[in-house]
Design a protein around this motif. Sequence first.
Motif, PDB file in Angstrom:
ATOM      1  N   GLY A 225     -48.183  60.008 -31.723  1.00  0.00           N
ATOM      2  CA  GLY A 225     -47.951  61.121 -32.641  1.00  0.00           C
ATOM      3  C   GLY A 225     -47.557  62.379 -31.887  1.00  0.00           C
ATOM      4  N   PHE A 226     -48.162  63.500 -32.260  1.00  0.00           N
ATOM      5  CA  PHE A 226     -47.835  64.783 -31.632  1.00  0.00           C
ATOM      6  C   PHE A 226     -48.823  65.157 -30.530  1.00  0.00           C
ATOM      7  CE2 PHE A 226     -46.610  65.442 -36.272  1.00  0.00           C
ATOM      8  CZ  PHE A 226     -45.318  64.976 -36.079  1.00  0.00           C
ATOM      9  N   LEU A 227     -49.851  64.322 -30.300  1.00  0.00           N
ATOM     10  CA  LEU A 227     -50.909  64.681 -29.358  1.00  0.00           C
ATOM     11  C   LEU A 227     -50.411  64.921 -27.937  1.00  0.00           C
ATOM     12  CD1 LEU A 227     -53.834  65.151 -28.542  1.00  0.00           C
ATOM     13  CD2 LEU A 227     -54.114  62.668 -28.374  1.00  0.00           C
ATOM     14  N   PRO A 228     -49.630  64.012 -27.330  1.00  0.00           N
ATOM     15  CA  PRO A 228     -49.235  64.268 -25.929  1.00  0.00           C
ATOM     16  C   PRO A 228     -48.518  65.606 -25.737  1.00  0.00           C
ATOM     17  CG  PRO A 228     -48.794  61.988 -26.516  1.00  0.00           C
ATOM     18  CD  PRO A 228     -49.166  62.688 -27.790  1.00  0.00           C
ATOM     19  N   TYR A 229     -47.725  65.983 -26.731  1.00  0.00           N
ATOM     20  CA  TYR A 229     -46.947  67.211 -26.639  1.00  0.00           C
ATOM     21  C   TYR A 229     -47.842  68.453 -26.686  1.00  0.00           C
ATOM     22  CZ  TYR A 229     -43.272  70.590 -27.933  1.00  0.00           C
ATOM     23  OH  TYR A 229     -42.416  71.655 -27.976  1.00  0.00           O
ATOM     24  N   GLN A 230     -49.025  68.338 -27.307  1.00  0.00           N
ATOM     25  CA  GLN A 230     -49.929  69.480 -27.460  1.00  0.00           C
ATOM     26  C   GLN A 230     -51.168  69.377 -26.576  1.00  0.00           C
ATOM     27  OE1 GLN A 230     -49.454  72.251 -28.971  1.00  0.00           O
ATOM     28  NE2 GLN A 230     -47.626  71.824 -30.168  1.00  0.00           N
ATOM     29  N   ILE A 231     -51.144  68.521 -25.570  1.00  0.00           N
ATOM     30  CA  ILE A 231     -52.336  68.308 -24.750  1.00  0.00           C
ATOM     31  C   ILE A 231     -52.738  69.574 -23.992  1.00  0.00           C
ATOM     32  CG2 ILE A 231     -51.133  67.455 -22.678  1.00  0.00           C
ATOM     33  CD1 ILE A 231     -54.436  66.121 -24.268  1.00  0.00           C
ATOM     34  N   GLY A 232     -51.783  70.440 -23.682  1.00  0.00           N
ATOM     35  CA  GLY A 232     -52.126  71.700 -23.015  1.00  0.00           C
ATOM     36  C   GLY A 232     -53.015  72.572 -23.873  1.00  0.00           C
ATOM     37  N   ARG A 233     -52.798  72.545 -25.170  1.00  0.00           N
ATOM     38  CA  ARG A 233     -53.635  73.326 -26.090  1.00  0.00           C
ATOM     39  C   ARG A 233     -55.070  72.795 -26.083  1.00  0.00           C
ATOM     40  NH1 ARG A 233     -52.253  76.892 -30.089  1.00  0.00           N
ATOM     41  NH2 ARG A 233     -53.713  77.155 -31.818  1.00  0.00           N
ATOM     42  N   LEU A 234     -55.204  71.465 -26.018  1.00  0.00           N
ATOM     43  CA  LEU A 234     -56.543  70.872 -25.953  1.00  0.00           C
ATOM     44  C   LEU A 234     -57.240  71.231 -24.636  1.00  0.00           C
ATOM     45  CD1 LEU A 234     -55.362  69.250 -28.380  1.00  0.00           C
ATOM     46  CD2 LEU A 234     -56.705  67.314 -27.566  1.00  0.00           C
ATOM     47  N   ASP A 235     -56.482  71.201 -23.545  1.00  0.00           N
ATOM     48  CA  ASP A 235     -57.069  71.583 -22.261  1.00  0.00           C
ATOM     49  C   ASP A 235     -57.547  73.036 -22.289  1.00  0.00           C
ATOM     50  OD1 ASP A 235     -56.848  69.144 -21.029  1.00  0.00           O
ATOM     51  OD2 ASP A 235     -55.088  69.652 -19.829  1.00  0.00           O
ATOM     52  N   LYS A 236     -56.769  73.909 -22.903  1.00  0.00           N
ATOM     53  CA  LYS A 236     -57.170  75.318 -22.998  1.00  0.00           C
ATOM     54  C   LYS A 236     -58.431  75.459 -23.848  1.00  0.00           C
ATOM     55  CE  LYS A 236     -56.763  79.720 -22.269  1.00  0.00           C
ATOM     56  NZ  LYS A 236     -57.086  80.255 -20.928  1.00  0.00           N
ATOM     57  N   GLY A 237     -58.486  74.710 -24.946  1.00  0.00           N
ATOM     58  CA  GLY A 237     -59.687  74.727 -25.778  1.00  0.00           C
ATOM     59  C   GLY A 237     -60.903  74.200 -25.031  1.00  0.00           C
ATOM     60  N   TYR A 238     -60.682  73.209 -24.172  1.00  0.00           N
ATOM     61  CA  TYR A 238     -61.751  72.639 -23.347  1.00  0.00           C
ATOM     62  C   TYR A 238     -62.348  73.716 -22.429  1.00  0.00           C
ATOM     63  CZ  TYR A 238     -63.694  69.683 -19.569  1.00  0.00           C
ATOM     64  OH  TYR A 238     -64.490  69.098 -18.627  1.00  0.00           O
ATOM     65  N   GLU A 239     -61.491  74.594 -21.912  1.00  0.00           N
ATOM     66  CA  GLU A 239     -61.953  75.679 -21.043  1.00  0.00           C
ATOM     67  C   GLU A 239     -62.692  76.760 -21.834  1.00  0.00           C
ATOM     68  OE1 GLU A 239     -58.479  77.219 -19.177  1.00  0.00           O
ATOM     69  OE2 GLU A 239     -57.981  75.333 -18.158  1.00  0.00           O
ATOM     70  N   GLN A 240     -62.287  76.963 -23.085  1.00  0.00           N
ATOM     71  CA  GLN A 240     -62.781  78.093 -23.872  1.00  0.00           C
ATOM     72  C   GLN A 240     -64.027  77.782 -24.695  1.00  0.00           C
ATOM     73  OE1 GLN A 240     -60.557  80.771 -22.434  1.00  0.00           O
ATOM     74  NE2 GLN A 240     -61.064  81.451 -24.478  1.00  0.00           N
ATOM     75  N   TRP A 241     -64.091  76.563 -25.269  1.00  0.00           N
ATOM     76  CA  TRP A 241     -65.074  76.307 -26.321  1.00  0.00           C
ATOM     77  C   TRP A 241     -65.951  75.096 -26.024  1.00  0.00           C
ATOM     78  CZ3 TRP A 241     -60.187  76.556 -29.662  1.00  0.00           C
ATOM     79  CH2 TRP A 241     -59.872  77.888 -29.974  1.00  0.00           C
ATOM     80  N   LYS A 242     -67.259  75.302 -26.151  1.00  0.00           N
ATOM     81  CA  LYS A 242     -68.214  74.213 -25.953  1.00  0.00           C
ATOM     82  C   LYS A 242     -68.006  73.105 -26.988  1.00  0.00           C
ATOM     83  CE  LYS A 242     -71.697  72.931 -23.371  1.00  0.00           C
ATOM     84  NZ  LYS A 242     -71.498  72.694 -21.925  1.00  0.00           N
ATOM     85  N   LEU A 243     -67.590  73.469 -28.182  1.00  0.00           N
ATOM     86  CA  LEU A 243     -67.351  72.466 -29.228  1.00  0.00           C
ATOM     87  C   LEU A 243     -66.279  71.462 -28.817  1.00  0.00           C
ATOM     88  CD1 LEU A 243     -67.480  74.490 -32.571  1.00  0.00           C
ATOM     89  CD2 LEU A 243     -68.944  72.558 -31.931  1.00  0.00           C
ATOM     90  N   VAL A 244     -65.381  71.882 -27.944  1.00  0.00           N
ATOM     91  CA  VAL A 244     -64.319  70.993 -27.472  1.00  0.00           C
ATOM     92  C   VAL A 244     -64.785  70.186 -26.262  1.00  0.00           C
ATOM     93  CG1 VAL A 244     -61.972  70.900 -26.526  1.00  0.00           C
ATOM     94  CG2 VAL A 244     -62.521  72.510 -28.368  1.00  0.00           C
ATOM     95  N   SER A 245     -65.542  70.807 -25.372  1.00  0.00           N
ATOM     96  CA  SER A 245     -65.876  70.169 -24.097  1.00  0.00           C
ATOM     97  C   SER A 245     -67.179  69.380 -24.103  1.00  0.00           C
ATOM     98  CB  SER A 245     -65.954  71.231 -23.001  1.00  0.00           C
ATOM     99  OG  SER A 245     -66.984  72.167 -23.280  1.00  0.00           O
ATOM    100  N   SER A 246     -68.012  69.557 -25.117  1.00  0.00           N
ATOM    101  CA  SER A 246     -69.388  69.042 -25.053  1.00  0.00           C
ATOM    102  C   SER A 246     -69.482  67.526 -24.888  1.00  0.00           C
ATOM    103  CB  SER A 246     -70.167  69.475 -26.297  1.00  0.00           C
ATOM    104  OG  SER A 246     -69.529  68.988 -27.470  1.00  0.00           O
ATOM    105  N   ASN A 247     -68.529  66.770 -25.415  1.00  0.00           N
ATOM    106  CA  ASN A 247     -68.595  65.306 -25.332  1.00  0.00           C
ATOM    107  C   ASN A 247     -67.776  64.730 -24.186  1.00  0.00           C
ATOM    108  OD1 ASN A 247     -70.218  65.046 -27.673  1.00  0.00           O
ATOM    109  ND2 ASN A 247     -68.402  65.293 -28.957  1.00  0.00           N
ATOM    110  N   LEU A 248     -67.150  65.590 -23.391  1.00  0.00           N
ATOM    111  CA  LEU A 248     -66.194  65.123 -22.386  1.00  0.00           C
ATOM    112  C   LEU A 248     -66.694  65.344 -20.967  1.00  0.00           C
ATOM    113  CD1 LEU A 248     -62.859  66.434 -23.955  1.00  0.00           C
ATOM    114  CD2 LEU A 248     -64.020  64.248 -24.343  1.00  0.00           C
TER     115      LEU A 248
END
Length: 311
Positions: A225-248
Amino acid sequence: MHDFHTHFIPSDVITWLKDNKELINAKWTKTDENKNEFLVVNEKWGFELKQAFIDSERYLQEQAAAGVSHSVVSPIPQLFLYDFPDEITTEISNVYNRSLAEWSKSAPQKISALGTVPLTNPDKAAQVLQNAMNLGLKGVIIGPGLPGQMLSDGFFTPFFEEANRQKAIVFIHPLLCEDPRLKRRMMPNLIGVPWETTVCATDLLLSGLIDTYPNVKILFAHGGGFLPYQIGRLDKGYEQWKLVSSNLKAPPSEYLKRFWYDTVLWNEESLEFLVKAVGTDRVVPGSDYPFDLSVWPPEVKFQEGIYSLLG
Protein backbone atom coordinates in the motif's frame (compact mmCIF):
# COMPACT_ATOMS: atom_id res chain seq x y z
CA MET A 1 10.01 -17.18 -13.20
CA HIS A 2 7.64 -17.23 -10.23
CA ASP A 3 4.32 -15.44 -9.80
CA PHE A 4 3.40 -15.22 -6.14
CA HIS A 5 0.14 -13.29 -6.41
CA THR A 6 -2.48 -15.07 -8.52
CA HIS A 7 -6.07 -16.17 -7.93
CA PHE A 8 -8.21 -19.12 -8.98
CA ILE A 9 -11.63 -20.69 -8.28
CA PRO A 10 -11.62 -24.52 -8.50
CA SER A 11 -14.62 -26.35 -9.95
CA ASP A 12 -15.53 -27.78 -6.52
CA VAL A 13 -15.88 -24.23 -5.20
CA ILE A 14 -18.10 -23.23 -8.13
CA THR A 15 -20.27 -26.30 -7.40
CA TRP A 16 -20.46 -25.32 -3.73
CA LEU A 17 -21.48 -21.78 -4.65
CA LYS A 18 -24.26 -23.05 -6.90
CA ASP A 19 -25.46 -25.57 -4.31
CA ASN A 20 -25.58 -22.82 -1.67
CA LYS A 21 -26.63 -19.87 -3.81
CA GLU A 22 -29.70 -19.05 -1.70
CA LEU A 23 -27.72 -19.32 1.52
CA ILE A 24 -25.08 -16.80 0.41
CA ASN A 25 -27.30 -14.83 -2.00
CA ALA A 26 -25.15 -15.62 -5.04
CA LYS A 27 -26.30 -14.47 -8.47
CA TRP A 28 -24.86 -15.06 -11.92
CA THR A 29 -25.61 -12.27 -14.39
CA LYS A 30 -24.54 -11.27 -17.88
CA THR A 31 -25.02 -7.69 -19.02
CA ASP A 32 -22.29 -7.42 -21.66
CA GLU A 33 -22.05 -9.83 -24.58
CA ASN A 34 -18.31 -9.16 -24.81
CA LYS A 35 -17.69 -10.30 -21.23
CA ASN A 36 -18.17 -13.46 -19.21
CA GLU A 37 -20.80 -13.89 -16.52
CA PHE A 38 -20.53 -11.82 -13.37
CA LEU A 39 -20.87 -13.48 -10.00
CA VAL A 40 -22.28 -11.29 -7.22
CA VAL A 41 -22.28 -12.56 -3.63
CA ASN A 42 -24.61 -11.01 -1.04
CA GLU A 43 -25.20 -7.93 -3.24
CA LYS A 44 -21.69 -6.83 -2.26
CA TRP A 45 -18.84 -8.76 -3.87
CA GLY A 46 -19.05 -8.85 -7.65
CA PHE A 47 -16.49 -9.95 -10.23
CA GLU A 48 -16.27 -11.25 -13.78
CA LEU A 49 -15.87 -15.01 -14.03
CA LYS A 50 -13.09 -14.94 -16.58
CA GLN A 51 -12.16 -18.33 -17.98
CA ALA A 52 -8.71 -18.08 -16.36
CA PHE A 53 -10.43 -17.91 -12.96
CA ILE A 54 -12.25 -21.23 -13.40
CA ASP A 55 -10.49 -23.26 -16.11
CA SER A 56 -7.27 -24.82 -14.79
CA GLU A 57 -5.99 -25.69 -18.27
CA ARG A 58 -6.55 -22.12 -19.47
CA TYR A 59 -4.83 -20.80 -16.35
CA LEU A 60 -1.74 -22.97 -16.88
CA GLN A 61 -1.60 -22.16 -20.60
CA GLU A 62 -1.65 -18.41 -19.95
CA GLN A 63 0.96 -18.71 -17.21
CA ALA A 64 3.23 -20.68 -19.55
CA ALA A 65 2.69 -18.20 -22.40
CA ALA A 66 3.81 -15.39 -20.08
CA GLY A 67 6.98 -17.29 -19.17
CA VAL A 68 5.83 -18.13 -15.63
CA SER A 69 7.30 -21.46 -14.53
CA HIS A 70 5.67 -21.62 -11.08
CA SER A 71 2.59 -19.89 -9.67
CA VAL A 72 1.41 -19.54 -6.09
CA VAL A 73 -2.37 -19.66 -6.32
CA SER A 74 -4.67 -17.99 -3.78
CA PRO A 75 -8.44 -18.00 -3.25
CA ILE A 76 -10.11 -14.80 -4.37
CA PRO A 77 -10.93 -12.20 -1.70
CA GLN A 78 -14.57 -11.95 -2.85
CA LEU A 79 -15.03 -15.51 -1.57
CA PHE A 80 -13.59 -15.07 1.92
CA LEU A 81 -17.29 -14.84 2.97
CA TYR A 82 -16.57 -13.06 6.25
CA ASP A 83 -20.10 -11.61 6.09
CA PHE A 84 -21.63 -14.99 6.90
CA PRO A 85 -21.86 -17.28 9.96
CA ASP A 86 -18.73 -19.24 10.89
CA GLU A 87 -20.22 -22.53 9.72
CA ILE A 88 -20.60 -21.25 6.15
CA THR A 89 -17.16 -19.63 6.06
CA THR A 90 -15.56 -22.77 7.49
CA GLU A 91 -17.32 -24.97 4.93
CA ILE A 92 -16.20 -23.00 1.88
CA SER A 93 -12.69 -22.71 3.36
CA ASN A 94 -12.41 -26.48 3.64
CA VAL A 95 -13.76 -27.02 0.11
CA TYR A 96 -11.43 -24.37 -1.32
CA ASN A 97 -8.38 -25.67 0.55
CA ARG A 98 -8.90 -29.31 -0.43
CA SER A 99 -9.39 -28.35 -4.06
CA LEU A 100 -6.28 -26.19 -4.28
CA ALA A 101 -4.23 -28.82 -2.44
CA GLU A 102 -5.31 -31.49 -4.94
CA TRP A 103 -4.46 -29.22 -7.88
CA SER A 104 -1.03 -28.33 -6.50
CA LYS A 105 -0.27 -32.02 -5.86
CA SER A 106 -1.22 -32.85 -9.45
CA ALA A 107 1.27 -30.30 -10.85
CA PRO A 108 3.81 -29.55 -8.09
CA GLN A 109 6.38 -28.13 -10.50
CA LYS A 110 3.88 -25.54 -11.75
CA ILE A 111 1.60 -24.82 -8.79
CA SER A 112 1.76 -24.09 -5.07
CA ALA A 113 -1.22 -22.77 -3.18
CA LEU A 114 -2.43 -20.83 -0.17
CA GLY A 115 -5.72 -21.55 1.56
CA THR A 116 -8.45 -19.48 3.17
CA VAL A 117 -9.81 -19.52 6.74
CA PRO A 118 -12.93 -18.44 8.66
CA LEU A 119 -11.24 -15.37 10.11
CA THR A 120 -14.41 -14.36 12.00
CA ASN A 121 -13.75 -17.27 14.40
CA PRO A 122 -10.00 -17.34 15.17
CA ASP A 123 -10.18 -20.72 16.94
CA LYS A 124 -11.75 -22.30 13.86
CA ALA A 125 -9.36 -20.33 11.65
CA ALA A 126 -6.42 -21.87 13.53
CA GLN A 127 -7.84 -25.36 13.03
CA VAL A 128 -8.51 -24.78 9.33
CA LEU A 129 -5.00 -23.36 8.92
CA GLN A 130 -3.49 -26.45 10.55
CA ASN A 131 -5.52 -28.69 8.24
CA ALA A 132 -4.48 -26.62 5.22
CA MET A 133 -0.79 -26.97 6.09
CA ASN A 134 -1.27 -30.72 6.58
CA LEU A 135 -2.73 -30.86 3.06
CA GLY A 136 0.48 -29.32 1.71
CA LEU A 137 -0.60 -25.69 1.35
CA LYS A 138 2.05 -23.03 2.09
CA GLY A 139 -0.18 -20.90 4.30
CA VAL A 140 -3.30 -18.80 3.87
CA ILE A 141 -4.60 -15.59 2.39
CA ILE A 142 -6.71 -13.39 4.68
CA GLY A 143 -8.35 -9.98 4.62
CA PRO A 144 -6.94 -6.95 6.48
CA GLY A 145 -9.18 -7.45 9.51
CA LEU A 146 -12.89 -7.36 10.27
CA PRO A 147 -15.35 -4.54 10.99
CA GLY A 148 -14.30 -3.26 14.39
CA GLN A 149 -11.37 -5.68 14.66
CA MET A 150 -7.76 -4.99 13.64
CA LEU A 151 -5.47 -7.96 13.05
CA SER A 152 -3.27 -6.90 15.98
CA ASP A 153 -6.21 -7.29 18.40
CA GLY A 154 -6.11 -10.09 20.96
CA PHE A 155 -9.23 -11.48 19.27
CA PHE A 156 -6.99 -13.01 16.58
CA THR A 157 -4.43 -14.55 18.98
CA PRO A 158 -5.44 -18.21 18.36
CA PHE A 159 -4.95 -17.76 14.62
CA PHE A 160 -1.54 -16.09 14.89
CA GLU A 161 -0.35 -18.60 17.49
CA GLU A 162 -1.10 -21.43 15.07
CA ALA A 163 0.43 -19.55 12.13
CA ASN A 164 3.56 -19.08 14.23
CA ARG A 165 3.69 -22.79 15.12
CA GLN A 166 3.25 -23.74 11.48
CA LYS A 167 5.74 -21.10 10.21
CA ALA A 168 2.97 -20.30 7.75
CA ILE A 169 2.82 -17.65 5.07
CA VAL A 170 -0.01 -15.22 5.86
CA PHE A 171 -0.79 -13.25 2.72
CA ILE A 172 -2.80 -10.18 3.72
CA HIS A 173 -4.97 -9.07 0.83
CA PRO A 174 -7.23 -6.01 1.05
CA LEU A 175 -10.95 -5.88 0.47
CA LEU A 176 -12.70 -2.89 -1.09
CA CYS A 177 -12.71 0.14 1.16
CA GLU A 178 -16.17 1.30 2.24
CA ASP A 179 -15.25 4.95 2.88
CA PRO A 180 -18.29 6.88 1.54
CA ARG A 181 -15.98 9.50 0.00
CA LEU A 182 -14.69 6.90 -2.47
CA LYS A 183 -17.97 6.04 -4.20
CA ARG A 184 -16.91 7.47 -7.55
CA ARG A 185 -14.45 7.05 -10.40
CA MET A 186 -13.36 3.54 -9.31
CA MET A 187 -11.68 5.02 -6.23
CA PRO A 188 -12.66 2.08 -3.97
CA ASN A 189 -10.31 0.00 -6.12
CA LEU A 190 -7.76 2.63 -7.17
CA ILE A 191 -6.91 4.00 -3.72
CA GLY A 192 -9.27 2.21 -1.32
CA VAL A 193 -7.60 -1.17 -1.84
CA PRO A 194 -4.02 0.03 -1.10
CA TRP A 195 -5.37 2.22 1.71
CA GLU A 196 -6.82 -0.86 3.46
CA THR A 197 -3.40 -2.50 3.22
CA THR A 198 -1.74 0.65 4.55
CA VAL A 199 -3.96 0.77 7.65
CA CYS A 200 -3.51 -2.93 8.36
CA ALA A 201 0.24 -2.97 7.74
CA THR A 202 0.87 0.14 9.85
CA ASP A 203 -1.15 -1.26 12.74
CA LEU A 204 0.65 -4.63 12.59
CA LEU A 205 4.05 -2.95 12.42
CA LEU A 206 3.42 -0.59 15.36
CA SER A 207 1.82 -3.33 17.46
CA GLY A 208 5.06 -5.32 17.64
CA LEU A 209 3.13 -8.44 16.62
CA ILE A 210 6.08 -9.66 14.56
CA ASP A 211 8.16 -9.86 17.77
CA THR A 212 5.48 -11.96 19.43
CA TYR A 213 5.10 -14.27 16.42
CA PRO A 214 8.50 -14.19 14.67
CA ASN A 215 7.87 -17.33 12.60
CA VAL A 216 4.80 -15.96 10.81
CA LYS A 217 5.73 -14.89 7.29
CA ILE A 218 3.49 -11.90 6.58
CA LEU A 219 3.19 -10.88 2.94
CA PHE A 220 1.42 -7.64 1.99
CA ALA A 221 -0.29 -7.26 -1.39
CA HIS A 222 0.25 -4.39 -3.82
CA GLY A 223 3.67 -3.39 -2.52
CA GLY A 224 2.44 -2.73 1.01
CA GLY A 225 0.00 0.00 0.00
CA PHE A 226 1.23 3.48 0.91
CA LEU A 227 3.21 2.42 4.00
CA PRO A 228 6.74 2.17 2.53
CA TYR A 229 6.42 5.65 1.04
CA GLN A 230 5.47 7.14 4.44
CA ILE A 231 7.88 5.19 6.65
CA GLY A 232 9.82 8.37 7.45
CA ARG A 233 6.73 9.80 9.10
CA LEU A 234 6.46 6.69 11.28
CA ASP A 235 10.12 6.95 12.23
CA LYS A 236 9.60 10.58 13.24
CA GLY A 237 6.58 9.59 15.32
CA TYR A 238 8.69 6.86 16.94
CA GLU A 239 11.14 9.56 18.08
CA GLN A 240 8.40 11.90 19.30
CA TRP A 241 5.65 9.80 20.88
CA LYS A 242 5.61 6.95 23.39
CA LEU A 243 2.33 5.75 21.87
CA VAL A 244 4.26 4.96 18.69
CA SER A 245 7.43 3.50 20.22
CA SER A 246 6.10 1.60 23.24
CA ASN A 247 5.67 -1.78 21.49
CA LEU A 248 8.80 -1.58 19.34
CA LYS A 249 12.44 -2.53 19.88
CA ALA A 250 13.70 -0.54 16.86
CA PRO A 251 12.49 2.23 14.54
CA PRO A 252 9.56 1.39 12.20
CA SER A 253 11.89 1.44 9.18
CA GLU A 254 13.66 -1.60 10.64
CA TYR A 255 10.40 -3.46 11.17
CA LEU A 256 9.43 -2.66 7.59
CA LYS A 257 12.18 -5.07 6.52
CA ARG A 258 10.67 -7.98 8.46
CA PHE A 259 7.60 -8.33 6.23
CA TRP A 260 7.33 -9.33 2.57
CA TYR A 261 5.80 -7.36 -0.32
CA ASP A 262 4.70 -8.24 -3.83
CA THR A 263 5.59 -6.27 -6.97
CA VAL A 264 2.02 -5.33 -7.99
CA LEU A 265 2.77 -1.61 -8.39
CA TRP A 266 2.68 -0.89 -12.15
CA ASN A 267 5.52 1.61 -11.82
CA GLU A 268 9.23 0.89 -12.03
CA GLU A 269 10.26 3.86 -9.87
CA SER A 270 7.81 2.81 -7.13
CA LEU A 271 9.18 -0.70 -7.22
CA GLU A 272 12.76 0.56 -7.01
CA PHE A 273 11.81 2.65 -3.97
CA LEU A 274 10.22 -0.40 -2.30
CA VAL A 275 13.32 -2.52 -2.90
CA LYS A 276 15.57 0.19 -1.51
CA ALA A 277 13.37 0.47 1.59
CA VAL A 278 13.02 -3.24 2.43
CA GLY A 279 15.71 -5.14 0.49
CA THR A 280 15.54 -7.49 -2.49
CA ASP A 281 15.02 -10.50 -0.23
CA ARG A 282 11.69 -9.07 0.99
CA VAL A 283 10.09 -8.47 -2.40
CA VAL A 284 8.41 -11.25 -4.38
CA PRO A 285 7.23 -11.15 -8.00
CA GLY A 286 3.46 -11.05 -8.32
CA SER A 287 0.82 -10.14 -10.89
CA ASP A 288 -2.70 -10.25 -9.31
CA TYR A 289 -3.64 -12.37 -12.34
CA PRO A 290 -6.30 -12.65 -13.71
CA PHE A 291 -7.99 -9.56 -12.24
CA ASP A 292 -8.35 -6.50 -14.48
CA LEU A 293 -5.62 -4.55 -12.66
CA SER A 294 -2.93 -7.20 -12.97
CA VAL A 295 0.73 -6.60 -13.76
CA TRP A 296 1.03 -8.95 -16.71
CA PRO A 297 3.45 -10.53 -17.23
CA PRO A 298 4.87 -10.31 -13.71
CA GLU A 299 8.37 -9.16 -12.84
CA VAL A 300 11.15 -11.62 -13.67
CA LYS A 301 13.37 -10.40 -10.82
CA PHE A 302 13.33 -10.88 -7.03
CA GLN A 303 13.91 -14.61 -6.77
CA GLU A 304 15.70 -13.92 -3.45
CA GLY A 305 12.37 -12.90 -1.98
CA ILE A 306 10.79 -16.15 -3.16
CA TYR A 307 13.53 -18.22 -1.51
CA SER A 308 13.34 -16.29 1.78
CA LEU A 309 9.55 -16.56 1.88
CA LEU A 310 9.30 -20.22 0.92
CA GLY A 311 12.43 -21.28 2.82
